[in-house]
Design a protein around this motif. Structure first.
Motif, PDB file in Angstrom:
ATOM      1  N   PRO A   6      39.258 -27.202  25.794  1.00 10.95           N
ATOM      2  CA  PRO A   6      39.215 -28.466  26.518  1.00 10.95           C
ATOM      3  C   PRO A   6      40.556 -29.182  26.430  1.00 10.95           C
ATOM      4  O   PRO A   6      41.409 -28.835  25.607  1.00 10.95           O
ATOM      5  N   VAL A   7      40.738 -30.196  27.267  1.00  9.74           N
ATOM      6  CA  VAL A   7      41.973 -30.962  27.257  1.00  9.74           C
ATOM      7  C   VAL A   7      42.037 -31.862  26.025  1.00  9.74           C
ATOM      8  O   VAL A   7      41.052 -32.024  25.307  1.00  9.74           O
ATOM      9  N   GLY A 116      37.083 -27.073  16.621  1.00  9.98           N
ATOM     10  CA  GLY A 116      36.635 -26.739  17.964  1.00  9.98           C
ATOM     11  C   GLY A 116      37.546 -25.714  18.611  1.00  9.98           C
ATOM     12  O   GLY A 116      37.691 -25.681  19.835  1.00  9.98           O
ATOM     13  N   ALA A 117      38.172 -24.866  17.787  1.00 15.37           N
ATOM     14  CA  ALA A 117      39.066 -23.837  18.316  1.00 15.37           C
ATOM     15  C   ALA A 117      38.285 -22.948  19.286  1.00 15.37           C
ATOM     16  O   ALA A 117      37.153 -22.562  19.002  1.00 15.37           O
ATOM     17  N   ALA A 118      38.908 -22.657  20.402  1.00 20.47           N
ATOM     18  CA  ALA A 118      38.223 -21.886  21.432  1.00 20.47           C
ATOM     19  C   ALA A 118      38.833 -20.510  21.647  1.00 20.47           C
ATOM     20  O   ALA A 118      38.127 -19.576  22.003  1.00 20.47           O
ATOM     21  N   TYR A 134      48.452 -33.407  21.282  1.00 19.48           N
ATOM     22  CA  TYR A 134      48.690 -32.284  22.186  1.00 19.48           C
ATOM     23  C   TYR A 134      47.666 -31.193  21.948  1.00 19.48           C
ATOM     24  O   TYR A 134      47.434 -30.766  20.813  1.00 19.48           O
ATOM     25  N   ARG A 135      47.046 -30.739  23.039  1.00 22.60           N
ATOM     26  CA  ARG A 135      46.137 -29.587  23.011  1.00 22.60           C
ATOM     27  C   ARG A 135      46.393 -28.816  24.293  1.00 22.60           C
ATOM     28  O   ARG A 135      45.603 -28.815  25.231  1.00 22.60           O
ATOM     29  N   GLY A 136      47.553 -28.202  24.333  1.00 23.59           N
ATOM     30  CA  GLY A 136      47.958 -27.513  25.548  1.00 23.59           C
ATOM     31  C   GLY A 136      48.516 -26.141  25.258  1.00 23.59           C
ATOM     32  O   GLY A 136      48.407 -25.612  24.150  1.00 23.59           O
ATOM     33  N   VAL A 172      48.544 -28.868  30.148  1.00 28.72           N
ATOM     34  CA  VAL A 172      47.869 -27.693  30.706  1.00 28.72           C
ATOM     35  C   VAL A 172      47.244 -26.937  29.535  1.00 28.72           C
ATOM     36  O   VAL A 172      47.932 -26.602  28.573  1.00 28.72           O
ATOM     37  N   PRO A 173      45.927 -26.670  29.587  1.00 28.24           N
ATOM     38  CA  PRO A 173      45.277 -25.983  28.468  1.00 28.24           C
ATOM     39  C   PRO A 173      45.864 -24.601  28.214  1.00 28.24           C
ATOM     40  O   PRO A 173      46.346 -23.940  29.129  1.00 28.24           O
ATOM     41  N   SER A 174      45.784 -24.193  26.962  1.00 29.28           N
ATOM     42  CA  SER A 174      46.165 -22.839  26.591  1.00 29.28           C
ATOM     43  C   SER A 174      45.132 -21.877  27.166  1.00 29.28           C
ATOM     44  O   SER A 174      44.050 -22.294  27.594  1.00 29.28           O
ATOM     45  N   MET A 175      45.471 -20.604  27.162  1.00 27.82           N
ATOM     46  CA  MET A 175      44.515 -19.568  27.580  1.00 27.82           C
ATOM     47  C   MET A 175      44.701 -18.382  26.658  1.00 27.82           C
ATOM     48  O   MET A 175      45.821 -18.067  26.268  1.00 27.82           O
TER      49      MET A 175
END
Length: 184
Positions: A6-7, A116-118, A134-136, A172-175
């Motif tokens: 999530p953002v 909440g690591a995804a 920052y969570r991007g 922009v979120p990580s992938m």
């Protein structure tokens, strides 16, 4: 399967932890925090998204540490299902790649759940008070590294946090690969 987190939830407080590192020491969040901010990364040894950009992660970590940002990487993957993510293989990778930061093992997966690591990689950039800024993404890379000269999103964001205490509003979120959770 590719997953995006999530953002950024600005100001969200970093959960504390105490985890074993590949160097034989146990580290807490308190001792890892930097005077200008803290970067907590969830990575692993086998994920093609991580492997594609590992050298860039290492480059940016060193540059951020020079700016006073504390840096740590955590591997929470189920090593029974993914042996390349074992503690021994973490030790080997951190030694061979000369990690400039602690590489910690979250065998219980409690820290990854608290954050909440995804996915791997998943980046959490905190200000000096350990509030999320920052969570991007690292950069525009996906399963393959983006071209050289690509904007260094994580580095620029954390440089901004180090200077101003706040992260960029647009992120922009990580992938990456999903965290490999243990069967319960």
């Amino acid at each position: 399967m590719a997953v995006s987190p999530p953002v950024c939830d600005f100001g969200w407080a970093a959960p504390g932890f105490s985890l074993p590192g590949t160097d034989g020491r146990t580290y807490s969040l308190e001792e890892l925090r930097g005077p200008k901010g803290t970067l907590v990364m969830f990575i692993c040894n086998h994920c093609p998204y991580v492997l594609a950009v590992l050298d860039r992660i290492l480059r940016d970590a060193r540059a951020l540490q020079e700016l006073g940002v504390g840096v740590v990487a955590i591997n929470a993957n189920d090593a029974a299902a993914y042996p390349s993510d074992s503690f021994e293989n973490m030790q080997k990778m951190s030694r061979e790649k000369d990690f400039s930061f602690p590489y910690l093992h979250d065998e219980s997966q409690q820290v990854a759940r608290a954050y909440g690591a995804a996915c791997t990689p998943d980046f959490f950039g905190f200000d000096t008070g350990l509030g999320l800024q920052y969570r991007g993404r690292l950069d525009a890379s996906r399963r393959d590294a983006a071209p050289e000269g690509t904007r260094r999103d994580l580095f620029e964001a954390m440089k901004q946090v180090a200077k101003t205490g706040t992260g960029p509003q647009e992120q922009v979120p990580s992938m990456g690969c999903s965290i490999k959770w243990k069967a319960v």
